[in-house]
Design a protein around this motif. Structure first.
Motif, mmCIF file in Angstrom:
data_model
loop_
_atom_site.group_PDB
_atom_site.id
_atom_site.type_symbol
_atom_site.label_atom_id
_atom_site.label_comp_id
_atom_site.label_asym_id
_atom_site.label_seq_id
_atom_site.Cartn_x
_atom_site.Cartn_y
_atom_site.Cartn_z
ATOM 1 N N LYS A 73 39.683 -0.109 -28.085
ATOM 2 C CA LYS A 73 38.515 0.105 -28.954
ATOM 3 C C LYS A 73 38.069 -1.200 -29.588
ATOM 4 O O LYS A 73 38.850 -2.146 -29.713
ATOM 5 N N PRO A 74 36.840 -1.277 -30.042
ATOM 6 C CA PRO A 74 36.304 -2.561 -30.529
ATOM 7 C C PRO A 74 36.792 -2.916 -31.930
ATOM 8 O O PRO A 74 37.043 -2.052 -32.764
ATOM 9 N N LEU A 75 36.871 -4.204 -32.156
ATOM 10 C CA LEU A 75 37.101 -4.741 -33.495
ATOM 11 C C LEU A 75 35.775 -4.732 -34.258
ATOM 12 O O LEU A 75 34.734 -5.075 -33.703
ATOM 13 N N LEU A 76 35.849 -4.352 -35.527
ATOM 14 C CA LEU A 76 34.655 -4.361 -36.385
ATOM 15 C C LEU A 76 34.736 -5.491 -37.400
ATOM 16 O O LEU A 76 35.771 -5.674 -38.044
ATOM 17 N N TYR A 77 33.650 -6.236 -37.532
ATOM 18 C CA TYR A 77 33.533 -7.196 -38.637
ATOM 19 C C TYR A 77 32.058 -7.401 -38.958
ATOM 20 O O TYR A 77 31.190 -7.061 -38.140
ATOM 21 N N PRO A 78 31.745 -7.925 -40.123
ATOM 22 C CA PRO A 78 30.335 -8.061 -40.512
ATOM 23 C C PRO A 78 29.592 -9.054 -39.619
ATOM 24 O O PRO A 78 30.184 -10.017 -39.115
ATOM 25 N N ASP A 79 28.294 -8.801 -39.452
ATOM 26 C CA ASP A 79 27.489 -9.724 -38.628
ATOM 27 C C ASP A 79 27.436 -11.114 -39.247
ATOM 28 O O ASP A 79 27.290 -12.117 -38.542
ATOM 29 N N ILE A 80 27.562 -11.157 -40.570
ATOM 30 C CA ILE A 80 27.598 -12.446 -41.257
ATOM 31 C C ILE A 80 28.932 -12.536 -41.967
ATOM 32 O O ILE A 80 29.206 -11.803 -42.914
ATOM 33 N N SER A 81 29.788 -13.427 -41.458
ATOM 34 C CA SER A 81 31.117 -13.578 -42.037
ATOM 35 C C SER A 81 31.688 -14.898 -41.525
ATOM 36 O O SER A 81 30.940 -15.759 -41.013
ATOM 37 N N TYR A 82 32.990 -15.062 -41.656
ATOM 38 C CA TYR A 82 33.619 -16.307 -41.232
ATOM 39 C C TYR A 82 33.344 -16.504 -39.741
ATOM 40 O O TYR A 82 33.640 -15.628 -38.928
#
Lengths: 361, 361
Positions: free
Chosen positions: B112-121
């Motif tokens: 399954k996919p990893l989720l993270y914000p579109d704007i982040s590190y």
């Protein structure tokens, strides 16, 4: 390792559940221990190292608030001077173990198998598993030598330690040339962690062969195992792959102390040569003494020897030495379980080893 | 990067040919530069750091010949004291970038996919590519906030920076609890590189949630970017996965200087708190001054601010500042290309920034 439930391990990446990590030689905290198990140098680093680190501490170590140079340019320049190569031919990392990890990722993730000796640095199979590589472990000869012709088969890369570990045996530059030529479409890595104790370095071949990567470390001949600096030397099209991997993983692997200290070490060539000569002389003396005690010892070009005794089980000898506070390395693996790998110490340390052996034999 | 021929690149592992590495903020070698581009601390580290490093240098730095403790036990103990957690809950590495790389490998290589914000590190997409992960970049809201409900979808992991970079905005502990509870079968990583400048740390939740990993660094609030020490805090079944990965990659990532210096820093809590308070006070003052100049600034809990000006192109402001020797970070990316990320300096440095801006506006 503690055992965890399947319920707990569901969080782990599936591949990670199967990993069998590397086991470093132990670092016991025992008084009056003679530690001959991790191939450290018995002599301190160059005195120039102390001065260099002092300079980082100036002004309440103010400079530590700033990131180090991610390219470690000063370090690469110092290596370039000492090795007589171009800065563009150098990659630097957090110990040669990190450099090797990046090498495996950069070059060896191929459809064809990686080749390495069945008896060699025990981190190679660990990296191979980590990067899910196909591998062929090519047997050393009966006398634990590398037969270059055995590496003439389809492959996606070759890695040899020269001198090999834990045997201490070296191959010649002509053998390495043969290896490079018969594998012109694969990367050939020569891991020279121990080269400065008497083997021939392949660094002189880097300009001539576009498939050669030489890996070295400051941990052994430069007495800087505590520092974590390793490096690779190769043509720029290979260095670029290592940089791409490194900058996808950790941009700043070498800290300010390590850069400063390693630069100072590379710039003190006289001390470096003197210490290597001492270790070599100590090795030859120890070999002679141990042969008198009935040991057979493989011809070593490293700062360790690989020794076996026809009348004694290696594991018993290791245990007996340990009871006297002397720690050597025993690998409980096929073919080599009757050998001990013993790091070369100072003459005084080696004498203590000999005295301890006399108690046991 | 120099371009290499296909002939030369045949040596690279196929995946490595496609990598787009991380680009660290530049480290220019310019006199009288005001460097507000890499979120370094403007203050030196604890004076105890100098003493600790001096002790490593004793006796011609003799101890450097020996490998460091591969488990960095003294460091883990110091972190445990300071964070009020068990030693068994700590993993330590060569900067939080290395710790994050190991986190990605240990937990996020899933179907399954990893989720993270579109704007982040901006290292998160780099690691994701490196480990060939499926990912979903979850958009921040119009006001650059994280909406926890958006992370309630099938995933193989979640990573958030808190405070987020480069926005500086923080989420609350209650929001993190919600995130942990709605993703009970995935690992949730909270990257707290900047947490000490005013956000709430999730370390207090570690005992309660078996799917939480908190990642911190000594590079920001402890003024030790030059040292490369980062760490993760989590329950032992998660730490074990990180150790398995680390020991399949590089057994000794933290050198003797870094261990000694970081221990000294963790043991000087008073200095740490004092410096964090200073940075926070400087931030609030700088925000007020910049608002007077017409900047809009996102509410920051970090040691940087994210600022935009309705009358000026961010890229022009960055260029104008650079001409005056002041370097800030501009990301040429959708949604944030009208912002500048500016590191908080001392009052004197911040005044120089304000004076420089007045010249441009």
């Amino acid at each position: 390792m503690t055992t965890f439930t399947e319920q707990q391990k569901r969080f782990w990446s599936p591949q990670v559940r199967e990993l069998e990590p590397y086991v470093p030689g132990e670092q016991p905290k025992i008084q009056n221990l003679l530690k001959l198990n991790t191939n450290e140098n018995p002599y301190p680093p160059s005195a120039k190292v102390v001065e260099a680190v002092q300079s980082v501490l100036a002004n309440q170590a103010d400079v530590l608030k700033l990131y180090p140079d991610p390219d470690a340019t000063l370090l690469k320049q110092a290596i370039a001077r000492q090795q007589s190569v171009e800065v563009s031919h150098i990659f630097a990392g957090n110990g040669s173990d990190e450099v090797l990890a990046h090498i495996f990722k950069a070059f060896f993730v191929q459809d064809k198998p990686l080749l390495y000796p069945d008896i060699s640095y025990s981190f190679y199979p660990v990296y191979s598993q980590f990067f899910a590589l196909k591998t062929i472990e090519v047997p050393l000869t009966e006398t634990f030598e590398i037969n270059i012709a055995d590496y003439h088969q389809p492959n996606g890369g070759v890695i040899l330690a020269n001198p090999n570990a834990p045997t201490g045996r070296a191959v010649t530059l002509n053998q390495i040339k043969q290896l490079l030529e018969q594998n012109a479409d694969s990367v050939v890595v020569i891991d020279e962690a121990y080269v400065d104790f008497g083997a021939e370095s392949a660094v002189t071949l880097v300009n001539q062969y576009d498939n050669l990567v030489v890996c070295q470390t400051t941990s052994k001949s430069r007495s800087l195992a505590g520092l974590r600096v390793g490096y690779a030397i190769a043509q720029p099209h290979l260095i670029a792959a290592l940089e791409a991997v490194k900058n996808s993983f950790n941009s700043y692997p070498i800290d300010r102390f390590a850069i400063a200290a390693a630069v100072a070490s590379f710039d003190d060539q006289a001390y470096f040569e003197q210490q290597c000569e001492k270790v070599i002389a100590n090795r030859e003396q120890l070999v002679a003494q141990m042969q008198q005690l009935g040991f057979e010892i493989l011809p070593s070009k490293a700062n360790f020897i690989f020794a076996t005794h026809s009348q004694h089980q290696a594991i018993d000898l290791a245990k007996g030495l340990r009871e006297q506070g002397v720690i050597v390395r025993h690998f409980n693996r096929p073919r080599i379980n009757q050998f001990l790998r013993i790091t070369i110490g100072t003459p005084e340390q080696n004498q203590r080893l000999i005295d301890s052996l006399k108690q046991i034999l």
